[in-house]
Every structure is written in C-alpha cells, then in structure tokens.
Design a protein around this motif. Structure first.
Motif: not given
Length: 384
Positions: A41-67
């Motif tokens: 239980d302690v191993f799972l809590a230490a290895s599987g729970v994170s309070l940091s942002l990691s790999s937040a899935v982001t979708w993009v809607q780019d109407f400008d298509h500029s550099a």
C-alpha cells in the motif's frame, strides 16, 4: 510496594502480553492485511500518486497557422503538457473536455501572428478541466507563464532587441532555494504520509479489535474477576499493538521507502521510533474508547472510522493550516496526527532533534495522557 508485589505485577503483565501476541498470531488474515498495508500500500501511494502536473493532454485549435502560433503551441511541451491532436469544431473540443479525453483546449484566433507583429494585443483562449483542482491550477499557472514569456519575447523581437539587451534590462533577481526535498519528489511526501496514515489506522483499530474480541467471547468478564486491574488488562493490549505497529513502520522504512525511493533519514532513527511509540500510545486510547462503548466488532469498526476520518483530514497533510478556516484550524490542533506529521517530517527530511521538536512531542504526549485516561475511566465504569 514490596519487591515480591512488583514481581507478581511483572509476571501478570508478561503473561497478558504473551496472550495478546498469541491471539494476534492466530489471526492470519489480519496479519496479512497489516503486512500489505505497510508494504504494498505504501509502495503504491509513493509510486502511483503525484501532486505535480505531468503530460496534461492538450488539444489545439489553430485558426491562424502562422509561425507565431506554431511557435507558441510548440512551447507546450513535456513534462507538463502533451499536445495530442488538433481540432476544428468547438463541439469536438467541448466533447473532449466533457469525456476527459483532453484536459486543456488551446485556441488561437485568426490574425494572432499579425497582431503580435504590429504590436497589438493578441488574444488566445485556454480552457482547462479543473475537476482535479490541484492539477487544474498548475495547468493554468504553467500556461500563463508560457504565454507571458512568449509575449515578452515577441515584443522584444519586434523592437529589434536581442537576448543580451534583455539581460541588460533592470529586473528582480529571484534566487530560489529548495530545501529538504530539492528535487521536489512527490514520492517522498506521499510515501511518508501514507506510512503515517497506516500507522494511525492500526493504532486505533488494533486495540479496539483486541478489546471487543474479549467482549464478544465473554472472556473480559473472566479477566475482570481475576487479580488483574483494569489497567493491567488494557495496558498489555496497547503495548502489544504498539510493538506490532512500530515493527510495521520499520518494515516500511527499511524495505520500501529507503531502498526503493531513496528517502533520506537526516535525523535520529532512535528519536523517530521513540516518537512513533509515543504516538501509538496516544491514538490507542481512541481505539480503547471506541471498544468500550461498542458491543461488537462491527460497531467498533464503524466508530473507529468516525474517529479516524477527522484525524486524517485535519492532520495538515492534504490541506495546510493556513488554508483552513479559523474554527477548523483550532480543531486541527486536537488531532494527534497533526503533531506526528511535523515530528516525522522534521526528523526524516529536516534532521531536527529532540530540542527542536520538544513542543509537538509535549503536545502529542499531553493528548495521549488525556485520551488513555478517558478510555481507562470508561472501561472501569462499564465493568464496575
């Protein structure tokens, strides 16, 4: 008191202590649960729970298509963000947020690059799923920093300024120093916190279960008519369960947290285990109180949950005292786990000694004396 009387008291205590260990040893299911809680239980809590942002899935809607729009999108990179795909229709993005497929929708309007090049304010929209408020707050904070930095660099480039010119500008030199967990490793905090939570749960449940088992089998009446005093009946139960829980803490430290997660031990282990024994004695009184007012194991379990829930949530592990309302903050100081957290983190991560932790040790011990006295008093009245 004569020496012969001391010998008789010691022999009775030793016999009761052996009895408690034998009874616990016969309950193989409980022993397996204790072993699981202090290891996997302690191993799972230490290895599987994170309070940091990691790999937040982001979708993009780019109407400008500029550099400029492509460069800004390119800055949403790992480890915080993961740009998964582009989308055109607003309803597709909303459906992705609703279903949890995406956490962030980034929309750049047409003319975004042109407005930047002409020195006008360029707008973009960032929609964030804040179902998890902690991760949502971090996503917004990182996104704001990326957009602000990109805006400053774009304006400097438009004015023909270089990186050297930017460095020459007056500014605030923010020199940050990260102490006690320099890599900001979540596993250190989560692993130690889970170990302390498990110790708290068993400190209440094990003494309660041991006493209620005597009541269900009818053996507590036999003990009361024996030469044993109420203290002589309850104290060996507390000592036996304290030994089991402290042994579980040792297993967690030496077999899980230190070898697998490299958690440092900067202070005295002797002081830490002494404080752990004091804490178990403190919270064991709550278990004895639950067992005294309960008639069976089911009642004791439900009452123990009622006792444990406020202890865990008011400990300060998940919400700091400064973020609580004033009236709730005062209740937090009645939780023994609040002081045990300060003591454990102070010893293991900060290297504090007994002098530094004298106040929380004294306060935790004072609560323990009151709680044990209350449990013993109720036990005497029940069988008087």
């Amino acid at each position: 008191m004569m020496s012969g009387e001391w010998v008789r008291i010691w022999r009775r205590f030793a016999a009761m202590l052996v009895k408690e260990f034998k009874q616990l040893g016969r309950d193989r299911v409980l022993l397996a649960f204790i072993l699981y809680a202090f290891t996997l239980d302690v191993f799972l809590a230490a290895s599987g729970v994170s309070l940091s942002l990691s790999s937040a899935v982001t979708w993009v809607q780019d109407f400008d298509h500029s550099a400029a729009s492509r460069e800004l999108v390119g800055r949403f990179q790992a480890p915080y963000f993961k740009v998964a795909r582009d989308f055109d229709a607003d309803r597709d993005g909303q459906a992705a947020l609703d279903s949890g497929t995406a956490m962030i929708l980034l929309s750049l309007p047409q003319g975004f690059g042109r407005d930047l090049a002409q020195g006008r304010g360029a707008e973009l929209a960032m929609q964030v799923d804040t179902t998890n408020s902690v991760l949502g707050f971090l996503a917004v904070s990182h996104g704001e920093q990326i957009a602000a930095r990109f805006g400053i660099e774009s304006e400097l480039a438009r004015r023909g300024a270089s990186a050297r010119d930017e460095a020459a500008l007056p500014g605030v030199d923010n020199a940050m120093r990260v102490w006690f967990n320099p890599n900001q490793n979540d596993s250190w905090f989560m692993g130690i916190s889970e170990m302390l939570n498990i110790a708290t749960v068993f400190s209440v449940l094990l003494p309660a279960a041991a006493l209620v088992r005597e009541k269900e089998r009818g053996t507590v009446e036999q003990l009361m008519v024996s030469p044993l005093s109420p203290f002589g009946i309850l104290f060996p139960k507390v000592v036996a369960m304290t030994c089991v829980i402290v042994a579980g803490i040792a297993v967690t430290l030496f077999l899980v947290l230190i070898p697998l997660f490299s958690i440092p031990v900067k202070g005295s282990l002797l002081l830490f285990f002494a404080a752990s024994m004091l804490y178990v004695f403190t919270t064991a009184g709550l278990g004895l109180f639950a067992a005294t007012v309960s008639q069976n194991l089911a009642q004791a379990g439900m009452l123990s949950i009622l006792i444990l829930s406020p202890m865990l949530f008011l400990s300060g592990a998940w919400t700091p005292a400064e973020a609580m309302p004033d009236w709730l903050r005062w209740l937090m100081y009645a939780s023994p786990l609040h002081y045990y957290l300060d003591i454990a983190f102070g010893i293991l991560l900060k290297g504090q000694g007994a002098a530094d932790l004298a106040l929380p040790l004294t306060e935790m011990g004072g609560i323990g004396v009151l709680v044990l006295a209350l449990g013993l008093s109720l036990f005497r009245r029940q069988f008087a």
